[in-house]
Write a protein that holds these residues in place. Structure first.
Motif, PDB file in Angstrom:
ATOM      1  N   LYS A 130       0.859  -1.184   0.000  1.00 52.75           N
ATOM      2  CA  LYS A 130       0.000   0.000   0.000  1.00 52.75           C
ATOM      3  C   LYS A 130       0.893   1.230   0.000  1.00 52.75           C
ATOM      4  O   LYS A 130       1.694   1.423   0.901  1.00 52.75           O
ATOM      5  CB  LYS A 130      -0.924   0.021   1.218  1.00 52.75           C
ATOM      6  N   ASN A 134      -5.557   8.152   2.140  1.00 51.15           N
ATOM      7  CA  ASN A 134      -6.031   7.249   1.086  1.00 51.15           C
ATOM      8  C   ASN A 134      -4.865   6.601   0.362  1.00 51.15           C
ATOM      9  O   ASN A 134      -3.737   7.125   0.344  1.00 51.15           O
ATOM     10  CB  ASN A 134      -6.903   8.012   0.090  1.00 51.15           C
ATOM     11  N   ASP A 135      -5.159   5.462  -0.246  1.00 50.82           N
ATOM     12  CA  ASP A 135      -4.135   4.740  -0.999  1.00 50.82           C
ATOM     13  C   ASP A 135      -4.028   5.270  -2.423  1.00 50.82           C
ATOM     14  O   ASP A 135      -5.045   5.431  -3.098  1.00 50.82           O
ATOM     15  CB  ASP A 135      -4.450   3.250  -1.047  1.00 50.82           C
ATOM     16  N   HIS A 192      -2.215  11.799   4.124  1.00 55.43           N
ATOM     17  CA  HIS A 192      -1.983  10.449   3.558  1.00 55.43           C
ATOM     18  C   HIS A 192      -3.021   9.440   4.051  1.00 55.43           C
ATOM     19  O   HIS A 192      -2.711   8.364   4.528  1.00 55.43           O
ATOM     20  CB  HIS A 192      -0.574   9.940   3.915  1.00 55.43           C
ATOM     21  N   LYS A 206       0.650   5.287   0.022  1.00 55.33           N
ATOM     22  CA  LYS A 206      -0.282   6.369   0.297  1.00 55.33           C
ATOM     23  C   LYS A 206      -0.123   7.482  -0.735  1.00 55.33           C
ATOM     24  O   LYS A 206       0.939   7.649  -1.334  1.00 55.33           O
ATOM     25  CB  LYS A 206      -0.052   6.923   1.709  1.00 55.33           C
ATOM     26  N   SER A 232      -2.650   0.100  -4.190  1.00 57.69           N
ATOM     27  CA  SER A 232      -2.702  -1.098  -3.349  1.00 57.69           C
ATOM     28  C   SER A 232      -2.569  -2.299  -4.269  1.00 57.69           C
ATOM     29  O   SER A 232      -3.211  -2.361  -5.318  1.00 57.69           O
ATOM     30  CB  SER A 232      -4.003  -1.159  -2.552  1.00 57.69           C
TER      31      SER A 232
END
Length: 836
Positions: free
Chosen positions: A78, A88-89, A86, A80, A92
């Motif tokens: 993952k 949300n990704d 930060h 960010k 991934s």
């Protein structure tokens, strides 16, 4: 010589084996002796280049995953995004592989030349302020020279990877999936050369409220350049294939400040199904069933800036010549199809700017030629110019373009239609003259079978003539199930009715029919014995009908020689001069049926009976759902005036508590036969039998309200005796009748038993008062000793007078609801027939 060659060959093989062995050994040595060192070194160097956190579930080093190179395997990765916090990704992935040379790795120099990404999601975003979430790399500095982890991506492999680009500033959303894609990337400072080859599925491309593409499978081979400093994607060349049909693509997309696009796509060897595949499935609907033979060419250009309230211009030139379009399900074809067209939008964010031009369309349906043309300006407020000329075979037409609800058909339609104007203007009377509609339809032996409605339409013939917004019917005849019709008149506002779901239609016509079978029409099923009805009046229907119907069937009601009018507006039906012959006499009817309330029908009516057979009334109305007094008991003819109001369900079942009626009736030459209560009266009246009573005339006012029939005092002079009767009869069959009859002198009643029930009238006759009390299935006859006879008579007369006044006022209210004929089709300015 051959021996020498074999020796040399063996040495070469041996040398290759030594090299392979060294590679295997070096890879294994690097993997197992320097595994932890490699992982720590990679993480340390990667962190020097990244701005955002990276979470890795597990890391490993493999010598065999991408032999002979070393692979750094990362699981549950993952990364960010670069937005503050930060949260949300950006990326991934189930697995990421970084591959490098094992010999260089021995000296601490890791140059990643291959990356593999498996089962991953990448979400790129631009905020409304223009910030991006993918600034994950630190700015270059002097330390770059000392970096020992470098990217030189000659190979990139993507397997089950989803990309989403969401630009809130320009309202552009792109969602793409790749099942298998290979690419290469070469970096020169901020510039990247990218080549890609593989399979891509476009989930959607949305710009503002306009969906440009959805659910498209593509094979692509492309070469493009990306310059990160000026945020420019340059598609240098690309070939894409959908449904085995290729098209080329080139151009650029820049998104540094104000995004700008200049894309060009073209093909000389396309087809209809490929064009449909590039369109959103939600907008193509049944078009996906069509395939074509012959080339379709198109040339698409999308050019301009993506500004806050304005998008680029779109132009699509397209055409086909001598082609065939086939419905994939039925196999029916349009042959020799030729057309050319232009779809243009000055601003793809503004459908007002859209136009479609089809200056010439020609083809053949079942060898019958047709021609047409279309000009469509402004997709939100359309201005249309449409023409069509052809001889259409109904069976072929329905096979080529199946219509929901129609199973099959046959016959021919000769069409010559022209339309010019804004369909929206058809809603308003003051603009209607700006719309020009003309042409004719000649119907010849049309037969239609429906999927959900049992009776089919048979032998439809006649002429239809368009005159602006109206449609004139000239001798349009046919049969629907067992019913037949002949129509002459007008359908008013018919174009707007066909184009808009909430538009009304007016029918001003004269109907002639030999038979109207309401049993069949109301049930809308094949079964003749089905008693399930669903009655309703469309909100969109306005009607002025003059009717001449020879016969009508509705349950046991079979009137003949029906003449009169029918008016419908706002889901209310009126008639004020309907007459017919039935049950041995004549009837005249006026009234109102209001179906504006859901699942309810309110009836208010007045009708007159002239010489109608009483027993027939009871038979036709199924003895009014009771078995106490039936048609077999009655004979005679009735003249009556009836005022009534009631509420029915949409299946025409009466809600009994709503029925109110006032009936003024006279029965002549009547008979009451084998009526059980009369038999029980016989012992009290000193009569041997009251089995057959005959009377010359009987007159009374009858009241119905509160689920009760009120019978005021009524004198019945019969062949046996004179009887005065009054009382009540409820809908749940409770009866309470008072009977007054002369006591014959030949036999005296027991004075104690009859005390209080015998009185003398003005002529000195002894009158016996009796009562019939109970239910229709369990009642008794006894002396009426209560001194309430006058009061009962007065109360019942009062009920009759009150209800008569109510219906008189109700008739005045109904008159206020009626409209003059010239107002019936007055579409007011709001387009709904309502006054502003």
């Amino acid at each position: 010589m051959s021996r020498v060659i074999r020796k040399v060959f063996r040495k070469i093989i041996f040398s290759l084996l030594i090299v392979v062995g060294m590679l295997v050994v070096s890879s294994i040595i690097v993997t197992y002796l320097y595994k932890d060192r490699l992982i720590n070194h990679f993480i340390r160097e990667a962190n020097k280049s990244l701005n955002t956190p990276v979470d890795v579930g597990r890391m490993d080093v493999s010598a065999l995953a991408h032999f002979p190179r070393i692979s750094l395997l990362m699981y549950d990765v993952k990364i960010k995004d670069s937005f503050p916090g930060h949260e949300n990704d950006l990326l991934s992935a189930e697995r990421m592989d970084f591959t490098f040379n094992p010999f260089s790795a021995l000296f601490g120099d890791i140059t990643i030349d291959e990356v593999s990404l498996t089962n991953a999601v990448c979400q790129l975003k631009t905020s409304r302020s223009g910030d991006i979430n993918y600034l994950i790399f630190k700015a270059p500095s002097d330390s770059v020279k000392s970096e020992r982890v470098r990217l030189d991506l000659s190979q990139i492999h993507l397997s089950d990877v989803r990309f989403q680009y969401d630009n809130a500033r320009t309202e552009v959303l792109v969602a793409v999936r790749s099942s298998e894609l290979s690419a290469s990337l070469s970096a020169f400072g901020p510039a990247y050369d990218i080549a890609a080859n593989g399979q891509v599925h476009i989930d959607s491309i949305i710009s503002g409220k306009w969906e440009m593409a959805r659910a498209i499978d593509l094979s692509l081979q492309t070469r493009l350049a990306y310059n990160d400093s000026i945020k420019l994607v340059d598609i240098q060349e690309a070939e894409l294939i959908t449904l085995n049909k290729p098209f080329s693509l080139n151009g650029f997309y820049a998104f540094l400040d104000t995004p700008e696009i200049d894309i060009h796509a073209a093909s000389e060897d396309f087809n209809v199904e490929s064009v449909i595949a590039l369109l959103p499935k939600a907008s193509t609907g049944t078009l996906q069933q069509y395939v074509s033979e012959g080339n379709v060419h198109f040339d698409l250009g999308l050019k301009g800036k993506w500004e806050d309230n304005k998008g680029p211009a779109l132009s699509i030139k397209f055409g086909m010549k001598n082609s065939t379009i086939r419905h994939g399900g039925t196999g029916m074809t349009l042959d020799d199809v030729s057309l050319s067209g232009l779809l243009a939008m000055k601003d793809v964010l503004n459908s007002h700017s859209a136009s479609l031009e089809l200056p010439s369309v020609a083809g053949k349906l079942n060898r019958a030629p047709f021609t047409g043309a279309l000009s469509w300006q402004d997709f939100l407020d359309p201005f249309l110019q449409l023409s069509f000329n052809g001889d259409l075979d109904v069976e072929s037409m329905l096979k080529f373009y199946p219509v929901k609800g129609i199973r099959s058909g046959r016959g021919t339609i000769l069409a010559n239609i022209n339309f010019e104007g804004k369909p929206e203007q058809l809603k308003y009377k003051k603009f209607i003259n700006r719309v020009k509609t003309s042409g004719e339809l000649a119907l010849n032996a049309i037969y239609l079978d429906f999927t959900e409605i049992g009776p089919g339409l048979r032998n439809l013939n006649g002429g239809l003539r368009f005159s602006n917004n109206d449609l004139a019917l000239s001798d349009v005849s046919g049969k629907f199930g067992r019913s037949d019709f002949l129509l002459n008149g007008y359908f008013k506002n018919v174009i707007a009715y066909l184009l808009f779901e909430d538009e009304p239609v007016g029918v001003d016509a004269r109907l002639k029919s030999n038979l109207i079978d309401l049993d069949e029409l109301l049930s809308l099923q094949d079964s003749e014995n089905n008693d399930s009805y669903s009655f309703g009046i469309s909100k969109r229907l306005r009607v002025l009908f003059d009717c001449e119907i020879d016969r009508l069937n509705f349950r046991r009601f079979h009137p003949t020689n029906i003449r009169g009018d029918l008016k419908i507006r706002e889901q209310i039906a009126f008639t004020d001069r309907l007459s017919f012959t039935n049950m041995g006499g004549k009837m005249q009817l006026s009234g109102m049926a209001d179906a504006s309330k859901k699942k309810l029908v309110r009836i208010s009516t007045n009708f007159k009976l002239d010489h109608i057979a009483v027993d027939s009334i009871f038979y036709v109305f199924e003895n009014f759902d009771q078995n106490f007094l039936e048609d077999r008991h009655l004979k005679g003819n009735i003249d009556a005036t009836v005022d009534a109001e009631m509420i029915l369900s949409d299946q025409l079942k009466l809600y009994p508590e709503t029925l109110r009626s006032h009936i003024t009736a006279t029965i002549r030459n009547g008979e009451l036969n084998n009526f059980e209560p009369m038999q029980k009266l016989a012992p009290y009246l000193d009569e041997g039998e009251l089995r057959h009573l005959r009377f010359s005339e009987l007159a009374n006012d009858i009241v119905i309200r509160d689920k009760t029939i009120y019978l005021p005092k009524m004198e019945v002079g019969s062949n046996v005796t004179d009887i005065v009767i009054s009382g009540t009869h409820t809908f749940d069959q409770k009866i309470n009748y008072s009977v007054q009859a002369p006591l014959q002198s030949k036999k005296r009643r027991d004075s104690d038993e009859a005390f209080g029930a015998i009185e003398e009238d003005a002529s000195g006759r002894a009158m016996l008062f009796l009562k019939i009390v109970g239910t229709t299935s369990d009642y008794y006859v006894n002396y009426d000793k209560e001194n309430v006879k006058k009061k009962i008579s007065q109360d019942l007369k009062k009920e009759a007078d009150e209800l008569k006044t109510i219906f008189k006022n109700k008739g005045k209210e109904q008159e206020t609801l009626e409209l003059k004929e010239d107002e019936y089709f007055d579409w007011d300015d709001d387009g709904k027939g309502n006054k502003n």
